[in-house]
Design a protein around this motif. Structure first.
Motif, PDB file in Angstrom:
ATOM      1  N   TRP A 145       3.126  -7.290  -6.672  1.00 55.48           N
ATOM      2  CA  TRP A 145       3.235  -7.569  -5.241  1.00 55.48           C
ATOM      3  C   TRP A 145       2.411  -8.746  -4.751  1.00 55.48           C
ATOM      4  CZ3 TRP A 145      -1.454  -6.795  -2.808  1.00 55.48           C
ATOM      5  CH2 TRP A 145      -2.304  -5.824  -3.303  1.00 55.48           C
ATOM      6  N   ASN A 222      -6.828  -5.724  -9.513  1.00 61.05           N
ATOM      7  CA  ASN A 222      -6.348  -4.442  -9.015  1.00 61.05           C
ATOM      8  C   ASN A 222      -5.634  -3.710 -10.144  1.00 61.05           C
ATOM      9  OD1 ASN A 222      -5.591  -2.382  -7.098  1.00 61.05           O
ATOM     10  ND2 ASN A 222      -3.519  -3.228  -7.185  1.00 61.05           N
ATOM     11  N   GLU A 223      -6.156  -2.546 -10.471  1.00 60.30           N
ATOM     12  CA  GLU A 223      -5.542  -1.643 -11.451  1.00 60.30           C
ATOM     13  C   GLU A 223      -5.167  -2.295 -12.778  1.00 60.30           C
ATOM     14  OE1 GLU A 223      -2.489   0.744  -9.508  1.00 60.30           O
ATOM     15  OE2 GLU A 223      -4.073   1.945  -8.576  1.00 60.30           O
ATOM     16  N   ASN A 296       2.538   9.594  -7.118  1.00 57.52           N
ATOM     17  CA  ASN A 296       2.997   8.589  -8.100  1.00 57.52           C
ATOM     18  C   ASN A 296       2.989   9.178  -9.511  1.00 57.52           C
ATOM     19  OD1 ASN A 296       2.786   6.914  -5.894  1.00 57.52           O
ATOM     20  ND2 ASN A 296       1.449   5.405  -6.853  1.00 57.52           N
ATOM     21  N   GLU A 338      -9.145   4.158  -4.402  1.00 52.75           N
ATOM     22  CA  GLU A 338      -7.759   4.273  -3.925  1.00 52.75           C
ATOM     23  C   GLU A 338      -7.337   5.721  -4.021  1.00 52.75           C
ATOM     24  OE1 GLU A 338      -4.564   2.110  -5.751  1.00 52.75           O
ATOM     25  OE2 GLU A 338      -5.567   0.181  -5.533  1.00 52.75           O
ATOM     26  N   PRO A 409       1.860  -2.583   0.359  1.00 49.68           N
ATOM     27  CA  PRO A 409       2.204  -3.953  -0.038  1.00 49.68           C
ATOM     28  C   PRO A 409       3.719  -4.142  -0.117  1.00 49.68           C
ATOM     29  CG  PRO A 409       1.420  -2.696  -1.925  1.00 49.68           C
ATOM     30  CD  PRO A 409       1.303  -1.787  -0.737  1.00 49.68           C
ATOM     31  N   GLU A 412       6.357  -1.908  -1.882  1.00 50.26           N
ATOM     32  CA  GLU A 412       6.647  -0.526  -1.477  1.00 50.26           C
ATOM     33  C   GLU A 412       7.107  -0.482  -0.026  1.00 50.26           C
ATOM     34  OE1 GLU A 412       3.578   1.695  -4.544  1.00 50.26           O
ATOM     35  OE2 GLU A 412       2.835   0.986  -2.644  1.00 50.26           O
TER      36      GLU A 412
HETATM   37  O1  IFL Z   1       0.605   0.116  -3.586  1.00 51.03           O
HETATM   38  C1  IFL Z   1       0.056   0.577  -4.775  1.00 51.03           C
HETATM   39  C2  IFL Z   1      -0.975  -0.423  -5.234  1.00 51.03           C
HETATM   40  O2  IFL Z   1      -0.389  -1.420  -5.986  1.00 51.03           O
HETATM   41  C3  IFL Z   1      -2.044   0.157  -6.056  1.00 51.03           C
HETATM   42  N1  IFL Z   1      -2.033   1.469  -6.372  1.00 51.03           N
HETATM   43  C4  IFL Z   1      -1.095   2.414  -5.874  1.00 51.03           C
HETATM   44  C5  IFL Z   1      -0.548   1.943  -4.574  1.00 51.03           C
HETATM   45  C6  IFL Z   1       0.439   2.951  -4.010  1.00 51.03           C
HETATM   46  O3  IFL Z   1       1.508   3.171  -4.869  1.00 51.03           O
HETATM   47  O4  IFL Z   1      -2.950  -0.543  -6.428  1.00 51.03           O
END
Ligand code: IFL
Length: 443
Positions: A145, A222-223, A296, A338, A409, A412
């Motif tokens: 995203w 991020n992640e 998720n 998160e 973002p 979604e």
């Molecule tokens: O929007 C997502 C985001 O990319 C993230 N974790 C989960 C969120 C929700 O699905 O970092």
């Protein structure tokens, strides 16, 4: 003798002057968020992160077309009024052609930066400082995203990004994205960007980012995941080397700020708790991060809330306990940076109810508070995410260029997980928890 005394006096005076000037220049270490055992400290007092995710905050700060400084001030004032003291924000995005990525982007090809978005970051830092808030800034994204790692690889191999929102090929997407860790070119460009941000001087207040205690932590991405569900041992090692190497690089540029991974925890570590632990073992990684996504990860079914809640919440408690224990074993603080849940029955409409979301926030906060009160490793949270005054007019809820930015973002539906400024019941729960956190910070 008189001459010697005069000389000594002059020398002492210049030494004193030098010390004063130097003191003014170098930031006082205690102004920065620091780590002390399993807790954070700031200005000599315990510091807990009472935060939200607002990836687009620097976009709002931009003096360019996408900026909306009035909205930024309004959002920060609202967040401050409910006790939020920290934002987790995207520092850099990469220009991507796919529908599910934000436009415009900070980087329009390697080394080609959009100065107005960088000035948005400058502006954000100034506005946060005014409100005594801190920020965690992430340099990249495993997800598409914001362009992210997959866009780096597309620039390198010349192949268009396969948007997993369209292809539904998430395994292939993750494998391609993770090739980023192995690519020398990608790593060189990534480090150039990191250096560009860390060594930036704020165009608004003239402060070097290096000296700005508003920044709590530099975050790798991020992640960041090591790969897909078939990640090999060799790929895991590449991932660990990437984390350790990048964190050491950040520290070589900036020893004052904290560094963190942005990891989701075991679920984002190829289901390998040992890998997650090792990813946070380096002394250059100051604290542990984890995320928790009960829908998720299919622990909770939004269409069968009553039936699936008990087992989902049990798994959530186990997940939290396991990660807190890992942080405890590493003697580092941990932030749940998160978590979130859909509106009831998975609705996106701002008018729909949030009974289960509220329940989830309440339960998570109760668990975190108990842990914090015991002086254990939980050192804060960032809910996902702050939509605030953002609104969509799209009947299908998908973001398009020019629309309001929201915590949800562009990958979604807008309204899926984000908290609107009209979500009074959720906001009251957040405010109450933040008041408890605030009490702990006064101790
Ligand atoms: O929007 C997502 C985001 O990319 C993230 N974790 C989960 C969120 C929700 O699905 O970092």
């Amino acid at each position: 003798m008189k001459k010697i005394i005069t000389l000594l006096a002059a020398l002492t005076a210049s030494l004193l002057l030098f010390a004063c000037v130097n003191q003014k220049k170098s930031p006082a270490a205690q102004d920065f968020v620091q780590v002390s055992g399993v807790q954070f400290k700031k200005n000599g007092k315990p510091y807990f992160v009472a935060g939200t995710n607002m990836w687009y905050a620097a976009y709002l700060g931009s003096p360019g077309k996408v900026g909306d400084r009035a909205r930024l001030a309004q959002e920060l004032d609202k967040l401050k009024s409910i006790g939020v003291n920290n934002l987790r924000v995207l520092a850099v995005s990469e220009k991507s052609e796919i529908n599910s990525a934000v436009k415009p982007a900070t980087t329009n090809g390697f080394g080609n930066y959009d100065e107005s978005l960088l000035q948005g970051l400058d502006y954000l830092l100034v506005e946060l400082a005014k409100r005594d808030m801190t920020v965690v800034l992430y340099f990249n994204n495993f997800w598409q995203w914001s362009g992210g790692m997959t866009q780096y690889m597309s620039w390198i191999d010349g192949q268009p990004v396969q948007d997993p929102n369209v292809t539904n090929e998430w395994e292939a997407f993750m494998a391609k994205t993770a090739s980023f860790y192995q690519s020398e070119k990608a790593q060189q460009e990534y480090r150039n960007t990191i250096k560009k941000i860390i060594t930036r001087v704020n165009t608004i207040n003239g402060k070097a980012y290096l000296d700005d205690a508003t920044i709590m932590s530099w975050q790798l991405a991020n992640e960041p995941r090591p790969g897909n569900s078939k990640t090999t041992a060799a790929e895991k090692q590449v991932y660990l080397d990437w984390i350790n190497g990048t964190a050491a690089f950040i520290k070589s540029l900036d020893p004052h700020h904290l560094a963190s991974t942005g990891s989701e925890g075991e679920m984002g570590s190829a289901n390998d708790a040992e890998l997650f632990t090792r990813a946070h073992a380096s002394s250059d990684i100051d604290y542990v991060t984890y995320h928790m996504w009960i829908r998720n990860w299919s622990w909770f079914d939004k269409t069968k809330p009553a039936e699936t809640w008990p087992s989902a919440w049990q798994k959530a408690q186990d997940y939290m306990a396991a990660h807190i224990a890992i942080a405890q074993s590493l003697n580092k603080p941990i932030v749940l940076e998160e978590f979130g849940l859909d509106r009831d029955m998975g609705a996106y409409s701002i008018d729909s109810t949030t009974e289960y979301r509220d329940k989830y926030y309440r339960e998570v906060f109760a668990l975190l508070l108990a842990n914090m009160q015991k002086g254990e490793a939980s050192a804060g949270y960032n809910f996902w995410a702050w939509n605030g005054a953002g609104r969509t007019t799209r009947s299908n809820y998908w973001w398009q260029e020019g629309d309001d930015f929201m915590g949800d973002p562009p990958q979604e539906e807008q309204g899926m997980y984000g908290v609107f400024d009209t979500d009074t019941s959720t906001i009251a729960i957040i405010k109450a928890f933040n008041e408890n956190i605030n009490t702990l910070m006064k101790k």
